[in-house]
Scaffold this active site. Structure first.
Site, PDB file in Angstrom:
ATOM      1  N   HIS A  44       0.836  -1.218   0.000  1.00  0.00           N
ATOM      2  CA  HIS A  44       0.000   0.000   0.000  1.00  0.00           C
ATOM      3  C   HIS A  44       0.865   1.259   0.000  1.00  0.00           C
ATOM      4  CE1 HIS A  44      -3.186  -2.838   1.138  1.00  0.00           C
ATOM      5  NE2 HIS A  44      -2.308  -3.295   2.028  1.00  0.00           N
TER       6      HIS A  44
ATOM      7  N   SER B   5      15.647  20.226 -17.564  1.00  0.00           N
ATOM      8  CA  SER B   5      14.449  20.992 -17.872  1.00  0.00           C
ATOM      9  C   SER B   5      14.870  22.239 -18.640  1.00  0.00           C
ATOM     10  CB  SER B   5      13.753  21.386 -16.572  1.00  0.00           C
ATOM     11  OG  SER B   5      12.954  22.529 -16.768  1.00  0.00           O
TER      12      SER B   5
ATOM     13  N   LYS C 188      16.838  20.826 -12.361  1.00  0.00           N
ATOM     14  CA  LYS C 188      16.170  19.540 -12.557  1.00  0.00           C
ATOM     15  C   LYS C 188      17.005  18.502 -13.278  1.00  0.00           C
ATOM     16  CE  LYS C 188      11.979  19.121 -12.631  1.00  0.00           C
ATOM     17  NZ  LYS C 188      10.960  18.510 -11.793  1.00  0.00           N
TER      18      LYS C 188
ATOM     19  N   GLU D 219      10.174   7.287 -17.559  1.00  0.00           N
ATOM     20  CA  GLU D 219       8.836   7.858 -17.793  1.00  0.00           C
ATOM     21  C   GLU D 219       8.333   7.511 -19.190  1.00  0.00           C
ATOM     22  OE1 GLU D 219       8.903  12.046 -16.941  1.00  0.00           O
ATOM     23  OE2 GLU D 219       9.249  11.704 -14.813  1.00  0.00           O
TER      24      GLU D 219
END
Ligand code: ARG
Length: 493
Positions: free
Chosen positions: A190, A311, A317, A324
């Site tokens: 969980h 980025s 970043k 992804e």
């Protein structure tokens, strides 16, 4: 004749951009005997330009050219062996096909939209090169059994290549699991810290998933590797063909046993897309974890900069674009599976043109799968755990609470009662803002008199993982054994 072709301009031409000119098609003045005629004697007028573009598949099925030529050669050799064509015709066909292969390999082959698909393009060129022998190649065959054969030949090869890349990825997981067999991290259920596990064990979970994927692809290969050729259009052929011979030459394990089924079903491609979807689902889950672990809040791992991107606006970043994108690609492959299932559903026997739509989803599934596996196999060796971050996280969630309950069971307390005792101890630790291992023995004794000084070894992360030493457990010794078993399985494949 091949040299005449080779002197022409090199660009392969497929006119797919011409505007459709409905009603403005060429006048039907070409004689039916004209070699440049684009339609058969059965038709009064040429196919509408838009329809021609709409029905053609050469822009994408030319990828099957290698399989098409191999299939045609096996068919021609069988026709000659059965005395359906002469040895001279066979020699001409072999010679012509050799030049065509060279033309295609060197990019000189002129693909034409008029010839609709890869099969007719090659046959047309063969006839241009060797004359009547080329026209005899299609004896006892149809494009329906031809295309089904080509797709199976193509897919069989791709499955072998994909299984090899999967093995490379698995080998890199084994290396990493061996290296990090005793690095402790929190295991989650969980999304909450549950029990300590080892990083090696976690990586081996993915090894297992990919092992099943490899098995699935191998099972699927067995059903892909059956020969449709000989089914002809749908009912078989009147010629005395020898299908076994063709199967043997092309390396098929068996024949498709029913001609109607042979030309119509694409379940083998659907099965492949399903197996591919599962690989992508596994990779997507792995990606999701890498993304979470890489986030500054977790910082459980680092991956090399070459697999990250920056980025355009935020200079600080470092984004996990590769995982992804892999996670995103799963949607694409699952989409292809659904497309293929939907394509097949509701088709009456036997061949229908719908089946031409099997190719783009199938090809893209193959391409995507190869790419994502290759990129992952390259990235996995670069994954580095940050053990102190993993450890700190494992210490935050009372991850050894179950161990304390197990300890109490060892002292003669029933598990349900032990569970309750530990729940109260966890509450106390929460109140004190510390881990279970940090509660003093006196405090622990308040919850059960059975707790003694020997409890200490049960509350540490290392003690917890080391005790789970049965097969399939997270103990470092078992991880190393699983790695050894994995190596053996990979070497047998
Ligand atoms: N391009 C076609 C396909 O991919 C080949 C078979 C065509 N057969 C036919 N009867 N139109 O399915």
């Amino acid at each position: 004749m091949a040299s005449r072709q080779s002197k022409r301009r090199p660009a392969p031409v497929v006119r797919t951009t011409g505007r459709a000119s409905r009603g403005a098609a060429r006048p039907a003045t070409q004689s039916s005997a004209s070699p440049s005629k684009a339609w058969s004697g059965r038709f009064d007028e040429p196919v509408d330009e838009l329809v021609k573009r709409f029905t053609a598949s050469v822009s994408f099925d030319r990828r099957l050219s290698g399989a098409d030529i191999r299939g045609s050669l096996a068919h021609a050799r069988m026709l000659a062996a059965q005395k359906i064509i002469t040895p001279k015709d066979l020699a001409a066909i072999e010679r012509g096909m050799a030049s065509i292969s060279r033309e295609i390999d060197s990019g000189r082959f002129e693909w034409s939209l008029d010839a609709e698909d890869v099969h007719l393009n090659i046959e047309k060129r063969l006839t241009a090169l060797v004359g009547d022998a080329g026209k005899r190649l299609h004896t006892g065959r149809s494009r329906n059994d031809q295309v089904a054969t080509d797709v199976r030949l193509y897919l069989r090869e791709e499955i072998d290549a994909i299984r090899a890349i999967l093995s490379t990825l698995q080998a890199s997981l084994l290396d990493a699991a061996g290296k990090y067999s005793d690095v402790v991290m929190p295991g989650f259920t969980h999304m909450q810290v549950a029990q300590p596990v080892t990083f090696g064990h976690h990586l081996m979970a993915y090894f297992e998933m990919f092992e099943r994927d490899r098995e699935r692809l191998s099972d699927c290969r067995g059903r892909v590797n059956r020969l449709p050729l000989g089914a002809a259009a749908l009912a078989g052929t009147t010629f005395p063909i020898d299908r076994e011979r063709v199967a043997k030459e092309l390396g098929f394990d068996a024949l498709c046993e029913n001609s109607l089924d042979a030309v119509s079903d694409r379940d083998f491609a659907i099965e492949f897309a399903a197996a591919a979807s599962l690989v992508l689902v596994h990779l997507s889950r792995f990606s999701e974890e890498l993304i979470i672990w890489m986030s500054p809040r977790y910082r459980f791992i680092t991956i090399p900069d070459r697999f990250c991107t920056g980025s355009s606006i935020m200079p600080q970043k470092k984004n996990p674009d590769v995982p992804e994108l892999v996670r995103g690609k799963s949607g694409r492959v699952i989409g292809h599976l659904v497309a293929l299932l939907t394509l097949m559903k509701g088709q009456p026997l036997a061949y229908n043109k719908d089946n031409q739509e099997d190719k783009e989803p199938l090809f893209d599934t193959v391409d995507t799968l190869r790419d994502v596996l290759t990129v992952f196999a390259g990235m996995v060796p670069g994954i580095r755990p940050v053990p102190e971050r993993m450890r700190a996280a494992a210490l935050e969630g009372y991850a050894t609470a179950t161990d304390l309950a197990d300890y109490l069971v060892g002292k003669g307390i029933a598990f349900r009662d032990a569970h309750e005792i530990v729940a109260l101890a966890v509450r106390e630790a929460e109140k004190q803002g510390c881990d279970l291992a940090e509660l003093t023995l006196d405090v622990l004794k308040r919850f059960s008199g059975k707790i003694g000084a020997d409890v200490a070894g049960w509350l540490t992360l290392e003690g917890s993982v080391a005790r789970r030493k049965h097969p399939g457990g997270t103990a470092p010794v078992q991880v190393l054994r699983a790695v050894a078993r994995g190596r053996k399985r990979l070497s047998q494949a």
